[in-house]
Design an enzyme around this catalytic site. Sequence first.
Site, mmCIF file in Angstrom:
data_model
loop_
_atom_site.group_PDB
_atom_site.id
_atom_site.type_symbol
_atom_site.label_atom_id
_atom_site.label_comp_id
_atom_site.label_asym_id
_atom_site.label_seq_id
_atom_site.Cartn_x
_atom_site.Cartn_y
_atom_site.Cartn_z
ATOM 1 N N LYS A 43 48.830 30.007 42.524
ATOM 2 C CA LYS A 43 49.888 30.982 42.621
ATOM 3 C C LYS A 43 49.501 32.164 43.504
ATOM 4 O O LYS A 43 50.340 32.883 44.024
ATOM 5 C CB LYS A 43 50.209 31.535 41.210
ATOM 6 C CG LYS A 43 50.655 30.541 40.202
ATOM 7 C CD LYS A 43 50.850 31.283 38.855
ATOM 8 C CE LYS A 43 50.967 30.296 37.743
ATOM 9 N NZ LYS A 43 50.912 30.995 36.422
ATOM 10 N N GLY A 44 48.202 32.386 43.634
ATOM 11 C CA GLY A 44 47.704 33.648 44.188
ATOM 12 C C GLY A 44 48.163 33.996 45.590
ATOM 13 O O GLY A 44 48.150 35.154 45.990
ATOM 14 N N GLU A 99 45.580 30.805 51.726
ATOM 15 C CA GLU A 99 44.878 30.975 50.442
ATOM 16 C C GLU A 99 44.603 32.455 50.219
ATOM 17 O O GLU A 99 44.277 33.187 51.157
ATOM 18 C CB GLU A 99 43.566 30.165 50.505
ATOM 19 C CG GLU A 99 42.604 30.344 49.352
ATOM 20 C CD GLU A 99 43.085 29.730 48.043
ATOM 21 O OE1 GLU A 99 44.215 30.024 47.639
ATOM 22 O OE2 GLU A 99 42.306 28.994 47.413
ATOM 23 N N ASP A 103 36.389 31.618 46.911
ATOM 24 C CA ASP A 103 35.274 32.012 46.041
ATOM 25 C C ASP A 103 34.210 30.915 46.144
ATOM 26 O O ASP A 103 33.445 30.885 47.111
ATOM 27 C CB ASP A 103 35.820 32.208 44.628
ATOM 28 C CG ASP A 103 34.782 32.726 43.649
ATOM 29 O OD1 ASP A 103 33.653 32.970 44.067
ATOM 30 O OD2 ASP A 103 35.094 32.878 42.460
ATOM 31 N N LYS A 131 34.736 35.675 49.566
ATOM 32 C CA LYS A 131 33.575 36.283 48.910
ATOM 33 C C LYS A 131 32.310 35.831 49.624
ATOM 34 O O LYS A 131 32.185 34.648 49.960
ATOM 35 C CB LYS A 131 33.497 35.872 47.438
ATOM 36 C CG LYS A 131 34.562 36.533 46.587
ATOM 37 C CD LYS A 131 34.301 36.290 45.109
ATOM 38 C CE LYS A 131 35.527 36.652 44.311
ATOM 39 N NZ LYS A 131 35.432 36.290 42.897
ATOM 40 N N ASP A 159 45.149 37.572 40.247
ATOM 41 C CA ASP A 159 45.300 38.003 38.851
ATOM 42 C C ASP A 159 43.969 38.111 38.133
ATOM 43 O O ASP A 159 42.966 37.492 38.512
ATOM 44 C CB ASP A 159 46.171 37.000 38.084
ATOM 45 C CG ASP A 159 45.389 35.718 37.761
ATOM 46 O OD1 ASP A 159 44.907 35.059 38.707
ATOM 47 O OD2 ASP A 159 45.236 35.400 36.564
ATOM 48 N N ARG A 165 48.914 40.982 39.369
ATOM 49 C CA ARG A 165 49.267 40.348 40.648
ATOM 50 C C ARG A 165 50.101 41.279 41.536
ATOM 51 O O ARG A 165 50.059 41.187 42.749
ATOM 52 C CB ARG A 165 50.071 39.062 40.404
ATOM 53 C CG ARG A 165 49.255 37.919 39.835
ATOM 54 C CD ARG A 165 50.051 36.623 39.927
ATOM 55 N NE ARG A 165 49.540 35.576 39.065
ATOM 56 C CZ ARG A 165 48.573 34.728 39.384
ATOM 57 N NH1 ARG A 165 47.983 34.805 40.562
ATOM 58 N NH2 ARG A 165 48.177 33.791 38.548
HETATM 59 P P1 IMP Z 1 37.364 28.743 44.353
HETATM 60 O O1 IMP Z 1 37.789 27.334 44.128
HETATM 61 O O2 IMP Z 1 36.197 29.132 43.481
HETATM 62 O O3 IMP Z 1 37.143 29.096 45.810
HETATM 63 O O4 IMP Z 1 38.527 29.671 43.815
HETATM 64 C C1 IMP Z 1 39.760 29.648 44.370
HETATM 65 C C2 IMP Z 1 40.819 30.227 43.470
HETATM 66 O O5 IMP Z 1 40.299 30.909 42.321
HETATM 67 C C3 IMP Z 1 41.579 31.277 44.234
HETATM 68 O O6 IMP Z 1 42.664 30.699 44.892
HETATM 69 C C4 IMP Z 1 42.013 32.235 43.164
HETATM 70 O O7 IMP Z 1 43.239 31.822 42.616
HETATM 71 C C5 IMP Z 1 40.938 32.140 42.117
HETATM 72 N N1 IMP Z 1 39.951 33.237 42.253
HETATM 73 C C6 IMP Z 1 38.702 33.167 42.753
HETATM 74 N N2 IMP Z 1 38.100 34.364 42.732
HETATM 75 C C7 IMP Z 1 39.010 35.222 42.216
HETATM 76 C C8 IMP Z 1 38.993 36.653 41.951
HETATM 77 O O8 IMP Z 1 38.014 37.387 42.200
HETATM 78 N N3 IMP Z 1 40.135 37.160 41.423
HETATM 79 C C9 IMP Z 1 41.245 36.413 41.129
HETATM 80 N N4 IMP Z 1 41.295 35.093 41.374
HETATM 81 C C10 IMP Z 1 40.190 34.498 41.915
#
Ligand code: IMP
Length: 176
Positions: A43-44, A99, A103, A131, A159, A165
């Site tokens: 959703k982000g 996106e 992270d 990040k 969120d 959000r």
């Molecule tokens: P990844 O798979 O670890 O790269 O995370 C991706 C998803 O996790 C992002 O699209 C966000 O929805 C969520 N996410 C990762 N880090 C954060 C954060 O610091 N705050 C809020 N959502 C996060």
Amino acid sequence: MEAKVELRMIISADEIHRKIEAMGCQISNDYKDRYPLMVGILKGCFIFAADLLRTLNFHYELDFLGTSSYGNDTASSGIVRLTKDLDVNVEGRHVLLLEDIVDTGLTLHYLCDILQRRNPASLKIAALIEKEIPRNVDLPVEYIGFKTPDIYLAGFGLDWKQLFRGLPYVAEVIEH
Ligand code: IMP
């Protein structure tokens, strides 16, 4: 007992808007005449995508993918689930994923893997935030708004436990 949460602004609304304008210019140059498929990752992405797409000066098609890996947690479970697939065929299309934040990169890695098997003409990523952490996955991130340290962020679509959000800026979430 309820956790107390402090929000510390780290990227202002003005900085975000300037960066999105600049990213939109770059994307307009790179994708004009390609009629790309823009894919928002729910959703982000919803605020970033809405702002970015309105800066573009060419025609594109829009679709969304839904994923879930965090639930109400602030650390990735490492297991990515597809909650909504695309409605359109990506074969032969130039696809740009939108996106909110990269992270661990596991979500994008999982999605790129699925989409690559559908033979797009190209597949790239535009992310508002990345990040700065070591990652085991190789991702085609072509456009990045901001790099941040490894802290938990909320606002501008992101969120914390489904809250914050709608903040117009990005803040670090500090739990006490
Ligand atoms: P990844 O798979 O670890 O790269 O995370 C991706 C998803 O996790 C992002 O699209 C966000 O929805 C969520 N996410 C990762 N880090 C954060 C954060 O610091 N705050 C809020 N959502 C996060």
